[in-house]
Scaffold this motif. Structure first.
Motif, PDB file in Angstrom:
ATOM      1  N   GLU A  20     -34.284  -2.488  -8.650  1.00 19.92           N
ATOM      2  CA  GLU A  20     -33.035  -1.605  -7.872  1.00 19.92           C
ATOM      3  C   GLU A  20     -32.338  -1.470  -9.931  1.00 19.92           C
ATOM      4  O   GLU A  20     -31.823   0.041  -9.902  1.00 19.92           O
ATOM      5  CB  GLU A  20     -32.394  -2.841  -7.665  1.00 19.92           C
ATOM      6  N   ASN A  41     -31.043   2.353 -10.860  1.00 18.93           N
ATOM      7  CA  ASN A  41     -29.597   3.260 -11.359  1.00 18.93           C
ATOM      8  C   ASN A  41     -28.942   3.112 -12.396  1.00 18.93           C
ATOM      9  O   ASN A  41     -28.158   3.324 -13.034  1.00 18.93           O
ATOM     10  CB  ASN A  41     -28.711   1.876  -9.884  1.00 18.93           C
ATOM     11  N   ASP A  42     -30.264   2.980 -13.345  1.00 17.74           N
ATOM     12  CA  ASP A  42     -29.944   2.998 -15.196  1.00 17.74           C
ATOM     13  C   ASP A  42     -29.456   1.755 -15.569  1.00 17.74           C
ATOM     14  O   ASP A  42     -28.700   1.780 -16.781  1.00 17.74           O
ATOM     15  CB  ASP A  42     -29.284   4.025 -15.486  1.00 17.74           C
ATOM     16  N   GLU A  43     -28.935   0.564 -15.032  1.00 19.16           N
ATOM     17  CA  GLU A  43     -27.847  -0.361 -15.280  1.00 19.16           C
ATOM     18  C   GLU A  43     -29.026  -1.133 -16.288  1.00 19.16           C
ATOM     19  O   GLU A  43     -28.362  -1.631 -17.598  1.00 19.16           O
ATOM     20  CB  GLU A  43     -27.375  -1.425 -14.125  1.00 19.16           C
TER      21      GLU A  43
END
Length: 386
Positions: A285, A289-291
């Motif tokens: 995840e 989402n590039d977190e």
């Protein structure tokens, strides 16, 4: 005679694949090469083509190149410049004059120039420059045999040892000329084809594939020859595979990742995570989402993050496809459907582009599917998984 050999500076080419802003400018590698030449008290610096990435470099970049070469003039260091397939020479686009210590090859016709070095020795240099993006004929056959009237004879060549687009050549033909040294350009990874025939690679990599960033420091006498490869690059690209099998939770994973990133050097990382079974859902995840990449970019330059496929029987669908083989990509047919633009043609004719596309197709295949050919392959004695 002591000399420096470099090639493929591509001064007006930026770092590729970066999202982050970085303070280092890749063209500044030229200043380090000039500083190195002065510090080593060399007699000669050779630039073996593709000094610029564009066929029409800006006035600013032209001026920068000339200004740096002029720094060698007070030290009586001679310079040899040829132009390659990227910066193929056209007199009409140049706004600057080369300093008097610079010998410039501007024609596709092979020429020889005699240079008197500051130590009094004489050097014959033979080479040519591109006047168009491609040269299909053999140029090495036009190089004369060694000139024994001079103390040394060096051949400068920008091209390839195979293929058909960039002055294809034969190592055997080069060695038959009996030169003291062949200064090669065009290949961006360092390669020593023989003791005296060398591709130094690009001195400052712009992509994750350009991992050997060298210039050659050579010393020639009448009886001896020595070379050393020197890495002067400010920045290095590195692909790092991290095994997360010991990470029981996300905090352990983040700590482990950070511990493996070097903050003392300027490295542009591409990260690949493997064996992340215990945190697969959450990790997938934050990668999607590039977190995670944004967090790591607070302290490092991260080009991208990828997840290696997990070795489980349930994480991917299994398709039984006997004798599966990815279809060939017809680049010619693709080009026929695109606008007639020279830049597109150059891209599609670039072997590196072909290999990149096929590698990405293979990667997508491996990440999304498991092709089980066990029924047929067992009979043939091959691996179960293709």
């Amino acid at each position: 005679m002591k000399f420096i050999h470099t090639a493929d500076l591509h001064l007006d080419r930026e770092f590729e694949g970066l999202v982050q802003e970085v303070t280092i400018q890749p063209y500044e590698i030229l200043e380090k090469i000039i500083d190195f030449a002065i510090s080593k008290q060399v007699e000669l610096v050779i630039f073996a083509g593709d000094n610029f990435h564009q066929s029409k470099p800006s006035i600013k970049m032209q001026t920068y190149f000339i200004d740096q070469l002029a720094r060698l003039l007070p030290y009586e260091i001679q310079v040899v410049v040829t132009f390659g397939n990227h910066d193929y020479y056209r007199k009409s686009i140049y706004w600057v004059d080369f300093p008097e210590n610079v010998t410039v090859f501007t024609s596709e016709t092979v020429e020889s120039r005699k240079i008197t070095l500051k130590n009094g020795e004489s050097l014959m240099v033979t080479g040519f420059s591109y006047e168009q993006p491609h040269i299909t004929e053999d140029k090495v056959s036009d190089y004369p045999a060694r000139n024994f009237a001079c103390d040394y004879h060096i051949g400068v060549f920008h091209g390839e040892m195979s293929g058909s687009q960039y002055a294809p050549a034969s190592l055997t033909d080069m060695l038959s000329k009996d030169y003291d040294y062949w200064a090669l350009g065009h290949i961006h990874l360092a390669s020593q084809l023989s003791e005296r025939v060398i591709y130094p690679g690009t001195p400052q990599g712009r992509t994750k594939k350009e991992i050997t960033n060298f210039v050659v420091l050579g010393t020639l006498t009448k009886t001896t020859f020595e070379t050393d490869f020197h890495d002067l690059a400010d920045v290095h690209f590195e692909t790092l595979m991290l095994d997360l099998s010991d990470c029981q939770n996300l905090s352990q994973a983040l700590r482990f990742i950070r511990e493996n990133l070097d903050a003392t050097q300027q490295i542009f990382y591409s990260l690949i995570f493997e064996n992340y079974d215990k945190i697969a859902t959450a990790l997938t995840e934050v990668v999607a989402n590039d977190e995670l990449i944004e967090e790591l970019r607070q302290d490092h330059v991260i080009v991208k993050i990828k997840l290696a496929r997990l070795n489980t029987d349930t994480d991917l669908p299994r398709l039984v496809v006997p004798d599966f083989q990815a279809p060939a990509v017809d680049f010619t047919a693709i080009f026929e459907m695109l606008p007639r633009q020279e830049v597109l043609q150059e891209i599609l004719e670039d072997p590196d582009f072909h290999s990149d596309v096929l590698a990405q197709v293979a990667l997508f295949e491996s990440e999304q599917f498991v092709f089980d050919n066990s029924n047929d392959s067992k009979e043939e004695g091959n691996s179960d998984e293709n």
